[in-house]
Design a protein around this motif. Structure first.
Motif: not given
Length: 139
Positions: A6-11, A16-17, A19-29, A34-36
């Protein structure tokens, strides 16, 4: 599990990264999965099917650097049977807000919101849907 690129802007990737860290996700995938799922189930509410609905859609964009305003105008005209009211406001020095009031069925509102989501360079999209018969019961 299939790997998808997936392509996305750096910002956005940084957000995303974080958010994953703050909410205890194992990573961006995991966040993207979940968002999908949430996006795909968003309009899959059996209680709203085959009911007349009112919808409010708010879109924010930067009018100086994009052609989103023209795309919103085309959407408004393409869906004139669905759009019962429309407001365009300037926000700050170079932002615009489009407010659409919709009346129709779930499938049509879902398609309209999806087309706005697919519009490149929108900064935010917010919406709500209410069954018309729920409004009638409050009166």
């Amino acid at each position: 599990m299939t790997v998808v690129s997936v392509s996305m802007p750096d910002e956005l990737l940084e957000r995303l990264d974080a958010f994953a860290e703050e909410h205890g996700y194992t990573g961006r995938s995991e966040v993207v999965r979940e968002a999908s799922r949430n996006l795909l189930s968003e309009f899959d509410d059996k209680q709203l099917e085959e009911r007349d609905l009112m919808g409010v859609v708010t879109v924010l964009f930067d009018f100086q650097s994009t052609d989103v305003e023209q795309k919103m105008m085309h959407l408004r005209h393409d869906y004139e049977e669905l759009v019962t009211s429309h407001v365009h406001n300037h926000v700050g020095d170079h932002y615009c807000m489009e407010l659409f009031i919709l009346e129709g069925e779930l499938e049509d509102i879902s398609t309209f919101v999806g087309k706005i989501r697919a519009t490149k360079d929108t900064l935010s999209l917010d919406y709500s849907v209410t069954p018309v018969d729920r409004i009638d019961s409050l009166v």
